[in-house]
Design a protein around this motif. Structure first.
Motif, mmCIF file in Angstrom:
data_model
loop_
_atom_site.group_PDB
_atom_site.id
_atom_site.type_symbol
_atom_site.label_atom_id
_atom_site.label_comp_id
_atom_site.label_asym_id
_atom_site.label_seq_id
_atom_site.Cartn_x
_atom_site.Cartn_y
_atom_site.Cartn_z
ATOM 1 N N PRO A 1 -7.030 7.155 0.739
ATOM 2 C CA PRO A 1 -6.706 6.429 -0.489
ATOM 3 C C PRO A 1 -6.141 7.395 -1.537
ATOM 4 N N ARG A 2 -5.257 6.893 -2.363
ATOM 5 C CA ARG A 2 -4.635 7.744 -3.381
ATOM 6 C C ARG A 2 -5.188 7.399 -4.761
ATOM 7 N N PRO B 1 0.823 -1.206 0.000
ATOM 8 C CA PRO B 1 0.000 0.000 0.000
ATOM 9 C C PRO B 1 0.856 1.253 0.000
ATOM 10 N N THR B 2 0.222 2.422 -0.035
ATOM 11 C CA THR B 2 0.982 3.658 -0.226
ATOM 12 C C THR B 2 1.932 3.955 0.936
ATOM 13 N N LEU B 3 1.609 3.539 2.149
ATOM 14 C CA LEU B 3 2.499 3.802 3.278
ATOM 15 C C LEU B 3 3.804 3.006 3.197
ATOM 16 N N HIS C 1 -4.993 1.974 -1.451
ATOM 17 C CA HIS C 1 -5.256 2.239 -0.046
ATOM 18 C C HIS C 1 -3.948 2.563 0.657
ATOM 19 N N ALA C 2 -4.039 3.305 1.776
ATOM 20 C CA ALA C 2 -2.834 3.649 2.523
ATOM 21 C C ALA C 2 -2.277 2.455 3.278
ATOM 22 N N LYS C 3 -3.166 1.541 3.720
ATOM 23 C CA LYS C 3 -2.724 0.345 4.418
ATOM 24 C C LYS C 3 -3.144 -0.881 3.617
ATOM 25 N N ASP D 1 5.618 2.961 0.276
ATOM 26 C CA ASP D 1 6.232 3.391 -0.989
ATOM 27 C C ASP D 1 7.691 3.806 -0.859
ATOM 28 N N SER E 1 -1.886 11.384 4.433
ATOM 29 C CA SER E 1 -1.221 10.110 4.140
ATOM 30 C C SER E 1 -2.135 8.917 4.399
ATOM 31 N N ARG E 2 -3.214 9.107 5.151
ATOM 32 C CA ARG E 2 -4.119 7.998 5.487
ATOM 33 C C ARG E 2 -5.262 7.856 4.494
ATOM 34 N N ALA F 1 -7.346 5.068 6.333
ATOM 35 C CA ALA F 1 -6.588 4.091 7.113
ATOM 36 C C ALA F 1 -6.496 4.538 8.563
#
Length: 381
Positions: free
Chosen positions: A304-305, A255-257, A345-347, A259, A301-302, A294
């Motif tokens: 969705p991107r 997930p994005t966290l 999703h962030a998580k 990256d 940062s939490r 998230a």
């Protein structure tokens, strides 16, 4: 990501979870590479799809599940998983009693504890076969009078660990078999600047020394089978004696966290797509639902991107919404009602709490559909 993924699911009427199997397979191999031969216990919290957990357990280098709930651990053990370590203490007395009443389940499931109250609850189940217990050790980094890391365990030093082991050894209904060290300040923090990298190096070195001291202190009172350490972000940093295994799961989805981690070659694998349902202006597209924030400290940062089409962004006063998500940008001009917008999703596993199933895509085609925990009718919190 190839154009094939964006066109893989066709028309949709509601948000849909998707896993790119090519990227996921790469991530499974990448985590195994960074583990350098140390077995990886699959962290179910970061997946929450039983079929994907089973799939990872069939891969070389992966063994056992790190569950996040006692009830979940019981369900997984009854479903055939033969080694489940519960990552957090429980006060679920009914589940403890069910495990204590079954010798096979008691052999498959290990409970987490760090307080006398935890082991007394387990001991009171009155099992004819002692319940397996793992001591969760505070792995945070001491900096002056502060501790940098997650607020988890009450046990930090060798003396505290020895006292816990000594007290546990006096009880007939429990048996201390493991130690857990989750380094949240290393595994769960992106490598964004030099200060973070320095803190991580200090923490890895400090924890390696303290882990050895704790293991020796506890070994006087218990036969330790499991020393669990690390997470997706620290597999390549925290190995060596006395560690017997790692724990990881988020790396499957990436997930994005996750990256920005040095030394980790992870590829985004999990997405959800949501249909455009409104065009209030030519440069605004509104998707259905999508407000899947998230957990953790709130902030951008939490969220969705949006990743496809590129260039979409949120409105600051609305963000990702409960029933609709307005997006703006030049890319919105090309979107029509019914088109899909893709998000990351962030998580990892938290995304799956929003969906009954996840579509598995390979080479642009949906090759399987797997129910999530939710899709199997389970909500473990």
């Amino acid at each position: 990501m190839t154009v094939q993924l964006w066109s893989s699911i066709g028309a949709i009427g509601a948000p849909t979870a998707v896993l790119d199997l090519d990227a996921a397979d790469h991530n499974v191999a990448e985590m195994r590479r960074r583990a350098s031969g140390t077995p990886i216990r699959v962290a179910s919290k970061s997946i929450r799809v039983r079929g994907l957990i089973d799939r990872m357990l069939r891969e070389p280098g992966y063994a056992g599940v790190l569950a996040y709930s006692a009830a979940e651990a019981l369900w997984l053990a009854r479903s055939g998983v033969d080694d489940v370590l519960i990552a957090y203490p429980t006060v679920d007395v009914e589940t403890v009693k069910q495990v204590a009443a079954d010798s096979e389940l008691a052999a498959r499931i290990t409970f987490m504890a760090d307080l006398p109250e935890h082991v007394r609850l387990l001991d009171s189940a009155g099992s004819a076969h002692p319940l397996r217990v793992c001591l969760d050790v505070d792995a945070s980094l001491p900096v002056g009078k502060a501790l940098i890391g997650a607020h988890r365990s009450s046990v930090h030093g060798p003396g505290q660990a020895a006292e816990f082991a000594r007290a546990t050894a006096r009880l007939n209904g429990v048996r201390l078999v493991g130690l857990m060290f989750y380094d949240a300040q290393v595994a769960g923090v992106q490598d964004t600047n030099a200060a973070v990298r320095l803190l991580k190096r200090r923490s890895v070195a400090e924890l390696a020394e303290r882990r050895e001291q704790l293991w020796r202190a506890v070994a006087s009172y218990a036969s330790i089978e499991v020393v669990n350490a690390g997470g997706t972000g620290s597999l390549h940093l925290v190995g060596g004696s006395p560690v017997t295994e790692f724990a990881a799961g988020s790396g499957l989805f990436a997930p994005t966290l996750f990256d920005r981690y040095d030394g980790a070659d992870l590829r985004p694998a999990a997405y959800f797509a949501s249909p455009v349902v409104r065009k209030p202006r030519s440069d605004v597209a509104v998707t259905f639902s999508g407000g899947y924030a998230a957990s953790g400290a709130s902030g951008a940062s939490r969220a969705p991107r949006p990743v496809h089409p590129e260039g979409l962004r949120y409105f600051a006063q609305e963000g990702a919404g409960e029933v609709q998500t307005p997006l703006r940008g030049a890319a919105a001009r090309e979107l029509a009602v019914g088109d899909a917008v893709w998000f990351r999703h962030a998580k990892a596993g938290e995304m799956c709490e929003r969906f009954d199933e996840i579509l598995l895509v390979r080479g642009g085609s949906v090759v399987d559909r797997l129910p999530t925990y939710r899709g199997e009718g389970h909500n473990f919190g």
